[in-house]
Enzyme design. Structure first.
Site, mmCIF file in Angstrom:
data_model
loop_
_atom_site.group_PDB
_atom_site.id
_atom_site.type_symbol
_atom_site.label_atom_id
_atom_site.label_comp_id
_atom_site.label_asym_id
_atom_site.label_seq_id
_atom_site.Cartn_x
_atom_site.Cartn_y
_atom_site.Cartn_z
ATOM 1 N N LYS A 172 8.302 -18.177 7.028
ATOM 2 C CA LYS A 172 7.560 -18.664 8.137
ATOM 3 C C LYS A 172 6.631 -19.710 7.321
ATOM 4 C CE LYS A 172 5.323 -19.337 11.652
ATOM 5 N NZ LYS A 172 4.390 -18.859 12.925
ATOM 6 N N LYS A 240 -4.365 -23.208 8.362
ATOM 7 C CA LYS A 240 -4.331 -21.590 7.435
ATOM 8 C C LYS A 240 -2.979 -21.371 7.146
ATOM 9 C CE LYS A 240 -3.048 -18.609 10.260
ATOM 10 N NZ LYS A 240 -1.771 -17.752 10.546
HETATM 11 P P1 NA7 Z 1 -5.337 -17.251 18.962
HETATM 12 O O1 NA7 Z 1 -4.816 -17.732 20.236
HETATM 13 O O2 NA7 Z 1 -6.293 -17.638 18.211
HETATM 14 O O3 NA7 Z 1 -5.663 -15.701 19.062
HETATM 15 C C1 NA7 Z 1 -5.775 -14.903 17.965
HETATM 16 C C2 NA7 Z 1 -5.776 -13.508 18.346
HETATM 17 O O4 NA7 Z 1 -6.517 -12.831 17.131
HETATM 18 C C3 NA7 Z 1 -6.983 -13.126 19.215
HETATM 19 O O5 NA7 Z 1 -6.600 -11.839 20.100
HETATM 20 C C4 NA7 Z 1 -8.273 -12.786 18.540
HETATM 21 O O6 NA7 Z 1 -9.293 -11.882 19.255
HETATM 22 C C5 NA7 Z 1 -7.708 -11.944 17.523
HETATM 23 N N1 NA7 Z 1 -8.536 -11.909 16.330
HETATM 24 C C6 NA7 Z 1 -9.248 -12.787 15.315
HETATM 25 N N2 NA7 Z 1 -10.026 -12.341 14.569
HETATM 26 C C7 NA7 Z 1 -9.991 -11.104 14.707
HETATM 27 C C8 NA7 Z 1 -10.707 -10.169 14.122
HETATM 28 N N3 NA7 Z 1 -11.553 -10.348 13.222
HETATM 29 N N4 NA7 Z 1 -10.757 -8.830 14.690
HETATM 30 C C9 NA7 Z 1 -9.946 -8.457 15.508
HETATM 31 N N5 NA7 Z 1 -9.035 -9.482 16.213
HETATM 32 C C10 NA7 Z 1 -9.228 -10.793 15.782
HETATM 33 O O7 NA7 Z 1 -4.098 -17.264 18.258
HETATM 34 P P2 NA7 Z 1 -2.069 -17.208 18.504
HETATM 35 O O8 NA7 Z 1 -2.029 -16.090 19.680
HETATM 36 O O9 NA7 Z 1 -1.910 -18.697 18.891
HETATM 37 O O10 NA7 Z 1 -1.717 -16.905 16.946
HETATM 38 C C11 NA7 Z 1 -1.417 -15.507 16.594
HETATM 39 C C12 NA7 Z 1 -0.833 -15.508 15.301
HETATM 40 O O11 NA7 Z 1 0.436 -15.856 15.565
HETATM 41 C C13 NA7 Z 1 -1.400 -16.403 14.232
HETATM 42 O O12 NA7 Z 1 -1.209 -15.605 13.004
HETATM 43 C C14 NA7 Z 1 -0.644 -17.687 14.334
HETATM 44 O O13 NA7 Z 1 -0.525 -18.372 12.894
HETATM 45 C C15 NA7 Z 1 0.773 -17.087 14.656
HETATM 46 P P3 NA7 Z 1 -10.357 -12.582 20.287
HETATM 47 O O14 NA7 Z 1 -9.583 -12.985 21.440
HETATM 48 O O15 NA7 Z 1 -10.809 -13.988 19.518
HETATM 49 O O16 NA7 Z 1 -11.339 -11.779 20.375
#
Ligand code: NA7
Length: 289
Positions: A172, A240
């Site tokens: 990936k 990232k």
């Molecule tokens: P998004 O739309 O930025 O969503 C990120 C998700 O991760 C979202 O549910 C966030 O929760 C969650 N998140 C981020 N930081 C935390 C922490 N510290 N604790 C718990 N949850 C967290 O990303 P995508 O859906 O486009 O992508 C997800 C992955 O797939 C990523 O690795 C890409 O590179 C590929 P929130 O809603 O902000 O509370």
């Protein structure tokens, strides 16, 4: 009876995956840090868990799809983290994009409590997630992939088993590095043409008939020409991934000169952006310099 599925992370990718799991008839429990984002899936029939641990304890198969390595560490090992809830014999599938080293650390923690683990990052963007046509790059054991394939079919269309845990993340990162470079190269060509007074759409037209033809021309060029940078794959996440690829290269003792240049260019656009933008916004690099 269908296995009970858990889903942690309802961002741009996780939310449509959840909708497709429900559509396919899987009983689903979801958890998201920002609780409001679970409401839409709850209205479609999902149960909402109180914590990652709660979601994990109800699941035969648990997906995590969160932003980055710290987010994954938080939902797995943090306060009421998922690892404390996973049942013996269950399967954890992590579809976030993180480092191969973290994937191997999760694999070890799962093995210690008799849980199977697949690192299974995806490609296909929000469009693929909505259509249930994601492509999974999987690291782990074949028999585990075979076991969960009926569930993966609800959200994806191709599943590549690439080696042991960590191999999915490795492929990936290499793939996203290439995509980042392709889109950056396209932006450079468009800028060269535009700054010379030639209509940029002409370059795309010629490229489409040449050896330079590539899927990014279909998917990203129209948005770059319109300068519509609504996030499908956010630039912050692409940055990232380039960083993770650079770190992996360093661990392997190899240089990625074009990767380093792309990291610099995407960083400059991110620093100047006033909102969340797609990585195609690399086309706005020249507005900032
Ligand atoms: P998004 O739309 O930025 O969503 C990120 C998700 O991760 C979202 O549910 C966030 O929760 C969650 N998140 C981020 N930081 C935390 C922490 N510290 N604790 C718990 N949850 C967290 O990303 P995508 O859906 O486009 O992508 C997800 C992955 O797939 C990523 O690795 C890409 O590179 C590929 P929130 O809603 O902000 O509370």
């Amino acid at each position: 009876m269908k296995p009970r599925v858990g889903l942690i992370g309802l961002g741009l990718m996780g939310a449509p995956m959840g909708a497709n799991l429900l559509k396919a008839g899987f009983p689903l429990t979801v958890w998201n840090r920002t609780a409001e984002k679970a409401q839409k899936l709850a209205a479609q029939g999902a149960s909402v868990a109180k914590s990652p641990q709660d979601a994990a304890s109800q699941a035969d198969v648990l997906f995590t799809i969160v932003s980055d390595p710290p987010a994954l560490e938080e939902v797995l090992w943090g306060n009421q983290g998922a690892l404390a809830g996973l049942k013996k014999g269950s399967v954890l599938i992590d579809s976030s994009t993180v480092s191969p080293a973290l994937a191997r650390r999760v694999s070890k923690a799962c093995a210690d409590q008799s849980v199977d683990f697949l690192d299974a990052p995806v490609t296909g963007g929000t469009w693929g997630a909505e259509k249930g046509e994601l492509i999974f790059m999987v690291g782990g054991k074949k028999e585990v992939l075979d076991r969960v394939e009926p569930i993966l079919q609800a959200v994806g269309k191709r599943f590549f088993l690439l080696g042991p845990n960590g191999a999915g993340q490795t492929v990936k990162l290499a793939m996203n590095l290439i995509l980042a470079l392709e889109v950056e190269a396209l932006a450079e060509g468009l800028e060269l043409v535009t700054s010379s007074g030639v209509e940029p759409a002409k370059l795309i037209e010629v490229l489409q008939s040449s050896m330079g033809r590539a899927a990014v021309l279909d998917v990203k060029a129209p948005f770059m020409l319109k300068r519509d940078f609504t996030p499908s794959f956010p630039l912050r996440l692409m940055l990232k991934d380039i960083r993770l690829a650079m770190e992996l290269a360093k661990e392997n003792g190899i240089e990625l000169p074009a990767g380093a240049a792309a990291y610099h260019a995407y960083s400059a656009v991110k620093a100047a952006a006033k909102s969340d933008v797609d990585y195609a916004a690399i086309a706005s690099y020249w507005k900032k310099n």
